[in-house]
Write an enzyme that holds these catalytic residues in place. Structure first.
Site, PDB file in Angstrom:
ATOM      1  N   TYR A  54     -27.410  24.434 -49.109  1.00 24.08           N
ATOM      2  CA  TYR A  54     -26.398  23.575 -49.742  1.00 24.08           C
ATOM      3  C   TYR A  54     -25.525  22.958 -48.656  1.00 24.08           C
ATOM      4  CZ  TYR A  54     -22.515  22.226 -52.841  1.00 24.08           C
ATOM      5  OH  TYR A  54     -21.553  21.531 -53.540  1.00 24.08           O
ATOM      6  N   ASP A  63     -24.810  24.188 -40.410  1.00 22.69           N
ATOM      7  CA  ASP A  63     -23.769  24.109 -41.426  1.00 22.69           C
ATOM      8  C   ASP A  63     -23.176  25.502 -41.563  1.00 22.69           C
ATOM      9  OD1 ASP A  63     -22.215  24.076 -43.663  1.00 22.69           O
ATOM     10  OD2 ASP A  63     -23.502  22.677 -44.757  1.00 22.69           O
ATOM     11  N   LYS A  98     -14.118  26.377 -45.283  1.00 21.61           N
ATOM     12  CA  LYS A  98     -13.831  27.685 -45.887  1.00 21.61           C
ATOM     13  C   LYS A  98     -12.948  28.597 -45.016  1.00 21.61           C
ATOM     14  CE  LYS A  98     -17.725  27.638 -49.115  1.00 21.61           C
ATOM     15  NZ  LYS A  98     -17.287  27.444 -50.467  1.00 21.61           N
TER      16      LYS A  98
HETATM   17  C1  LIG Z   1     -22.999  25.756 -46.519  1.00 25.02           C
HETATM   18  C2  LIG Z   1     -22.076  24.808 -47.236  1.00 25.02           C
HETATM   19  N1  LIG Z   1     -21.952  23.542 -46.785  1.00 25.02           N
HETATM   20  C3  LIG Z   1     -21.127  22.650 -47.367  1.00 25.02           C
HETATM   21  C4  LIG Z   1     -20.376  23.011 -48.452  1.00 25.02           C
HETATM   22  C5  LIG Z   1     -19.465  22.007 -49.089  1.00 25.02           C
HETATM   23  O1  LIG Z   1     -18.153  22.321 -48.779  1.00 25.02           O
HETATM   24  P1  LIG Z   1     -16.957  21.782 -49.720  1.00 25.02           P
HETATM   25  O2  LIG Z   1     -17.080  22.533 -51.015  1.00 25.02           O
HETATM   26  O3  LIG Z   1     -15.735  22.111 -48.934  1.00 25.02           O
HETATM   27  O4  LIG Z   1     -17.184  20.312 -49.882  1.00 25.02           O
HETATM   28  C6  LIG Z   1     -20.452  24.320 -48.957  1.00 25.02           C
HETATM   29  C7  LIG Z   1     -19.663  24.727 -50.120  1.00 25.02           C
HETATM   30  O5  LIG Z   1     -19.789  25.783 -50.670  1.00 25.02           O
HETATM   31  C8  LIG Z   1     -21.340  25.236 -48.339  1.00 25.02           C
HETATM   32  O6  LIG Z   1     -21.478  26.486 -48.788  1.00 25.02           O
END
Ligand SMILES: Cc1ncc(COP(=O)(O)O)c(C=O)c1O
Length: 442
Positions: free
Chosen positions: A144, A240, A268
């Site tokens: 994700y 990521d 986060k």
């Molecule tokens: C691995 C990863 N990348 C990107 C995101 C997106 O982040 P945001 O919710 O701050 O847009 C998330 C959100 O849970 C994530 O777990």
């Protein structure tokens, strides 16, 4: 034992009149038995509007790594607040917080501030395209990278079980043209794409631990293999680390596995619960924002959230933080495994540092395909039984620990898990694939 949530139910009803579904993100609509409303958080605990207190393993879906209301974080934000909300201009915390990130994460020279992980992933891709002159990107199924049209692809199968379709209604099919989907853990699936010039690949995006689909650690040598393939083909490697950053080690998965990506996406845990994200990495790639790559955002580098970044990194830098995370994570995972065994329930538990994943109905989970075969219906019943016993967890099986969770909290939680599993085995029977013959594919 908690039996009802009348005030939450009433507030949720009222909220539905002004907020679609009564929630601020669609994902929260899936909270069980229905979205709850909270009054306050303190350390590892949350108190809801009905006055029930829970040990919190949701932690705001990950950010609250220091627990709720940590004094160092609260003080840093409170000290900053009287001096204005935002300047839209330079201030010292922009580079002080960036220096803290650079000092913490190996191989990082520069930091671009952003507001959410979804945004930061987007600018990472733009930078990679500009650096390589190529257009498409590789994404692993089950990973994700936010909710944008660009990235919400190959995350969960659609109603027909297909991963190569848009991830949401309203997303233009053209988004599919830019992505090549690969399989986590399978280097060959990546190699065949990256080595084909016709694929026109600018970047390879991965969650270095597949936290969003099973908390699946990379196989030995896998991240180094991805690094080598990116070097060979001139592809930008993007970790990521929105979940893993500042959580699996101070330097995130980059430090933990000793493999340096070109870009790291952070959010986060970076600010302990305040809304901020960042792309960090090599100067040659990030400095392109001074050479024609547009990176904008009214709230980028907001002083209040950067005070939170600085305080969070400083607090996480104290000796013993990460060994304590390992101990607490292992104790929770071991306690859960023992509990499942005791009740004759087939289920796996994955754990990497303070991130734990319950996987009902399977002996192990090393692949996204195995993850998809889990028995969510059975686990949903466990979630409600846990809530009734004062433990608040995410839908889907992932648990987060904060620095505020003590080993005694973990033991209390394992006892609640034991009771919850016993109660669900009575009411629901075993998880679906406890019938071992219904074998898990993958
Ligand atoms: C691995 C990863 N990348 C990107 C995101 C997106 O982040 P945001 O919710 O701050 O847009 C998330 C959100 O849970 C994530 O777990």
């Amino acid at each position: 034992m908690i039996d009802s949530w009348p005030t939450s139910a009433r507030l949720w009803d009222r909220a539905k009149a002004s907020l679609p579904g009564g929630v601020s993100t669609g994902m929260r609509a899936s909270m069980l038995p229905h979205p709850l409303f909270f009054r306050s958080g303190q350390g590892p605990s949350l108190t809801d509007v009905d006055g029930h207190t829970y040990l919190d393993y949701v932690l705001g879906w990950g950010p609250v790594i220091l627990g709720h209301g940590h004094p160092a974080l609260t003080d840093a934000v409170a000290r900053r607040l009287p001096h204005g909300a935002t300047f839209g201009a330079g201030h010292e915390l922009e580079y002080l917080a960036a220096e803290a990130v650079i000092e913490a994460i190996p191989g990082v020279d520069r930091v671009l501030w952003s507001n959410t992980g979804s945004e930061a992933d987007q600018i990472a891709l733009r930078l990679a395209r500009a650096a390589t002159g190529r257009h498409r990107f590789v994404k692993m199924t089950g990973h994700y990278h936010g909710w944008s049209d660009t990235f919400l692809l190959g995350y969960r199968p659609d109603a027909n079980g297909r991963l190569d379709q848009p991830g949401t209604k309203g997303q233009h099919k053209s988004a599919l043209a830019d992505v090549a989907l690969a399989t986590w853990g399978d280097l060959d699936s990546v190699a065949s794409i990256l080595r084909d010039p016709a694929q026109d690949i600018a970047a390879l995006f991965v969650e270095p631990v597949l936290c969003n689909s099973g908390v699946i650690a990379p196989p030995d040598g896998y991240l180094a293999g991805l690094r080598a393939l990116c070097d060979e083909t001139g592809t930008v490697l993007v970790f990521d680390e929105v979940i893993t950053g500042f959580r699996l080690a101070r330097g995130g998965a980059t430090e933990r596995y000793g493999v340096l990506p070109d870009l790291v996406v952070l959010a986060k845990a970076l600010a302990g619960g305040y809304p901020v994200a960042a792309v960090a990495g090599r100067a040659s790639i990030l400095d392109q924002t001074t050479q024609g790559v547009v990176h904008a955002g009214t709230y980028n580098g907001n002083p209040v959230v950067l005070a939170a970044v600085q305080a969070t990194i400083e607090t996480l830098s104290a000796p013993g933080v990460y060994p304590a995370f390992e101990d607490a994570g292992r104790r929770l995972a071991d306690g859960m495994r023992t509990t499942l065994d005791k009740h004759g329930v087939v289920g796996a538990v994955n754990q990497v540092g303070p991130v734990v994943q319950v996987l009902p109905g399977m002996d192990r989970c090393d692949t996204f395909t195995q993850f998809l075969a889990g028995d969510q219906q059975w686990y949903d019943a466990v979630i409600v039984e846990l809530l009734r016993r004062g433990v608040f967890v995410l839908p889907g099986g992932r648990w987060y620990l904060s620095t505020a969770h003590t080993l005694a909290d973990v033991d209390t939680t394992v006892s609640a898990f034991d009771e919850a599993v016993a109660a669900t085995v009575l009411t629901q029977g075993q998880p679906r694939s406890a019938m071992r013959d219904e074998s898990v594919v993958g």
